[in-house]
Motif scaffolding. Structure first.
Motif, PDB file in Angstrom:
ATOM      1  N   ILE A 110      23.897 -23.912   2.613  1.00 57.80           N
ATOM      2  CA  ILE A 110      23.436 -22.743   3.352  1.00 57.80           C
ATOM      3  C   ILE A 110      24.527 -22.264   4.300  1.00 57.80           C
ATOM      4  O   ILE A 110      24.948 -23.009   5.169  1.00 57.80           O
ATOM      5  N   PRO A 111      25.000 -21.068   4.095  1.00 59.07           N
ATOM      6  CA  PRO A 111      26.034 -20.573   5.000  1.00 59.07           C
ATOM      7  C   PRO A 111      25.613 -20.661   6.453  1.00 59.07           C
ATOM      8  O   PRO A 111      26.403 -20.966   7.314  1.00 59.07           O
ATOM      9  N   GLY A 112      24.346 -20.377   6.718  1.00 60.64           N
ATOM     10  CA  GLY A 112      23.881 -20.371   8.095  1.00 60.64           C
ATOM     11  C   GLY A 112      24.055 -21.715   8.777  1.00 60.64           C
ATOM     12  O   GLY A 112      24.186 -21.792   9.989  1.00 60.64           O
ATOM     13  N   ASP A 113      24.075 -22.786   8.001  1.00 61.78           N
ATOM     14  CA  ASP A 113      24.254 -24.102   8.606  1.00 61.78           C
ATOM     15  C   ASP A 113      25.599 -24.224   9.294  1.00 61.78           C
ATOM     16  O   ASP A 113      25.789 -25.078  10.150  1.00 61.78           O
TER      17      ASP A 113
END
Lengths: 120, 184
Positions: A110-113
């Motif tokens: 997940i990029p957001g991680d």
């Protein structure tokens, strides 16, 4: 010269000494904002770009109208006018693997991680 | 048109949503950065769950109105706004500035402020994305709600400080007798 009230959004209040509303004078929206910027260091840089144009992520309303639908920063200001500065608000989720919108997610990669807590 | 959810949704079936209620989460601790807390009522959380579920699989967005100091953000009202990014509504939002204006006027008339932004991440975790980071403003709480076809499943709130997103705790505002009557 007209006197206007400029309403300041929360994110810009540190630049106006915490004030949510400031009086300023000018014949046009641009003049009013410039006069205000002359008294509050750093304020104008958040509103206008290097060419003196309205930044894309800022909206300015004169009364009920977005000045982009009027005459921009040259819009004439009447005495007693209210000018609202409205931050543009945008965002959205990242697309895993750069795929198309609507891709399913598994929770892996997940990029957001990688965003929270990282330096921009 | 902007919706004052404290009135419209409370009367709807939204209050019967089975969405998982959020619980307090641990904020990222960063030395020298004051932690904040976002306080929501149970009704507001159910209103938000209803909105993001109704918009699924598209993103929903809106504004949080209330009051804030250096330690806590108290939400008084949740506003729903239009997403102008119609072409990429599954993964992007651009909050209608006209709705932002309307919410700001409503807030100021009651001595309140816009204190935050909320939006959904359909089929995606409730963590800020690169897109969120690029468009963020310091001074707002960014409440992100992860939702799937099964419903809203995670609520997390973030604040931009020094170019970084810091997670803030979400707390449940104690229910008053008047809000209890409103909910029933």
């Amino acid at each position: 010269m007209s006197q206007a009230t400029v309403r300041i959004p929360t994110p810009l209040r540190p630049l106006t000494g915490g004030s949510d509303e400031v009086a300023a004078v000018g014949h046009t929206v641009g003049e009013v904002l410039s006069e205000l910027g002359g008294r509050h260091n750093g304020f104008l840089d958040r509103i206008l770009d290097g060419q003196g144009k309205l930044r894309s992520f800022v909206n300015v309303y004169l009364g009920d109208s977005n000045v982009r639908s009027l005459n921009g920063l040259d819009s004439a200001v009447a005495d007693g006018a209210v000018i609202h500065i409205v931050p543009a608000v945008a965002g959205g989720r990242d697309i895993p693997g750069g795929g198309i919108a609507g891709d399913d997610i598994s929770g892996d990669g997940i990029p957001g991680d990688d965003i929270a807590g990282e330096t921009r | 048109m902007i919706s004052d959810l404290s009135e419209s949704v409370t009367r709807s079936s939204a209050t019967q949503s089975s969405a998982t209620l959020i619980t307090a989460v641990d904020a990222v601790t960063v030395p020298g950065v004051a932690a904040t807390e976002l306080w929501l009522t149970g009704v507001q959380r159910r209103d938000l769950a209803y909105l993001v579920e109704a918009s699924y699989p598209f993103e929903a967005c809106g504004l949080l109105v209330g009051s804030a100091d250096t330690e806590r953000v108290d939400v008084q009202d949740v506003f729903h706004a239009r997403n102008l990014n119609v072409e990429r509504a599954r993964d992007r939002f651009l909050l209608d500035p006209d709705d932002h204006m309307a919410a700001d006027r409503s807030a100021r008339a009651r001595g309140l402020d816009i204190v935050g932004i909320w939006h959904s991440h359909p089929d995606h975790p409730a963590r800020p994305s690169i897109t969120d980071l690029e468009a963020a403003w310091e001074g707002f709480s960014y409440l992100i709600i992860s939702t799937t076809a099964s419903g809203a499943n995670d609520f997390r709130s973030w604040r931009l400080q020094g170019g970084k997103f810091i997670e803030e705790k979400i707390r449940e505002t104690p229910q008053t007798s008047s809000s209890s009557e409103e909910e029933s």
